[in-house]
Design an enzyme around this catalytic site. Sequence first.
Site, PDB file in Angstrom:
ATOM      1  N   HIS A 108      10.682  -1.880   3.036  1.00  0.00           N
ATOM      2  CA  HIS A 108       9.223  -1.963   2.935  1.00  0.00           C
ATOM      3  C   HIS A 108       8.590  -1.524   4.247  1.00  0.00           C
ATOM      4  CE1 HIS A 108       9.176  -3.899  -0.971  1.00  0.00           C
ATOM      5  NE2 HIS A 108      10.098  -4.758  -0.564  1.00  0.00           N
ATOM      6  N   CYS A 113       7.068   2.914   1.672  1.00  0.00           N
ATOM      7  CA  CYS A 113       5.648   3.225   1.540  1.00  0.00           C
ATOM      8  C   CYS A 113       5.119   3.794   2.865  1.00  0.00           C
ATOM      9  CB  CYS A 113       4.863   1.972   1.152  1.00  0.00           C
ATOM     10  SG  CYS A 113       5.264   1.325  -0.486  1.00  0.00           S
TER      11      CYS A 113
END
Length: 471
Positions: free
Chosen positions: A204, A246
Amino acid sequence: MLAPMIAAVLLLSPLGTSSGIFPPCLVVAQKMPSQSKRKKLSLHNANHESSIRNIVQASIKNDAISPLKPGNHTSNVAVIVSSSRYWFNYRHVTNALSIYQLLKRGGITDDKIILMLADDIPCNMRNPFRGKIFARGARGGSGEDLMEGVNIDYSGTDVTVDAFLRVLLGRHLDGEGGDSLGSHRRTLPKTDENTNVLVYLTGHGGDNFFKFQDGEELTSQDVASAFSQMHELKLYNELLFISDTCQAFTMADEIDVPNVFSVGSSLKGQNSYASHTDNEVGQSVIDRYSKVIKDFVDDAVTVTSSSNVQVNKYGVGRIDNATVTVMERLNLFDALVRIPTTHGDLGPNSKVGHTDKLCSRRMNQVPLASFFAAPRDERDRQIKQLEGSVTASLWMHDLPTMPSNDSVDKKQPFHYQQCISETEPVLNEVNTTLDETHNQRESTGLSPFDLKFVAGLAGFIFCARTLSRIL
């Protein structure tokens, strides 16, 4: 009357084959059956076939030597990081292991790969297939197991920002091991200006940061500083930095040293999406970007191996020479940018970011093998070593020592036994205690708990009678 005249004209036409007997239309009709007999290939993505035939297979057919130059490096190393914990981040482990397995098929051995997995997802109690990880579906446990032959160097709380940076720079804390397999928190083998380095991150992240276990962050400045020190210390020849998270490409914002190819699965403000969920596992099993890289290479091997192209097979060891042949003819831009963008369905508004602005070569000039396969001399050396002795094996560390616990099913894969061996001694100890208690009760007719109860009851009655007399 018109139809017979047209037929007569066609039959007498001099056009067509070299013999002048059949017209072109009839020649085409004769070729169609042979084309229809082409065996339908089992591909992970049917859209890959045309790209493979245009990019990879064409160069194999037309040139015995790859048109791409491999560069002047003499060795390869890699650092692969999955920084996420918890069962619902299953896909991040498969991302990392997909890249790891491609490296192993390219002949890069475990002593030159640092694998960092923040959570023991294969042995998680929620995993219905203990010790196994599947990127394409469990299929009742018979699917492609990415844990096969895996050597994990850092796991759990050892996976930190500090550990990652020290691995890149070859630095140890007191009490830590060296670069040999099996040493605690080891670093990469010694690298120099002739070493190509692959750094792969999955987990992440956000704008200019990458999370480690939700407790700390690796920033783009940290990455740039580490690469700058590696450049000053001459620890690499060329470096490939891949981030699958991301806003992934923002991790390359601060890099300003030469010969670093940077690729991110998403741009600033964009997400990196999961691919699909496997019902048996109950989780998303891989991210879209990493999946298309793995699928395209595997499909390219399938297409080239099924054609009339003769691909040399070593037939020994872990090196898959068909995979290496594909990697030698597939450039970085096509493999990591163009194919994922055109065939990957990366998600709403997600695009792959890339740069080679300070590199001496463009990404479309660099074969994938420069970072995903061992140099040819190294592969030949491995093959000779394996062929020279039946007992000697370069991958001897991959052959596990079986645990001595007799209760473990010897038919299960080794990593499944590792999952059991961590918990089974405790279960055996509890079972032994229960067995002893049961035996004691059988011999005396009472359990230790019964005796304590009787003694406590007698004491309560005695106290109650004493109080009643006083009152």
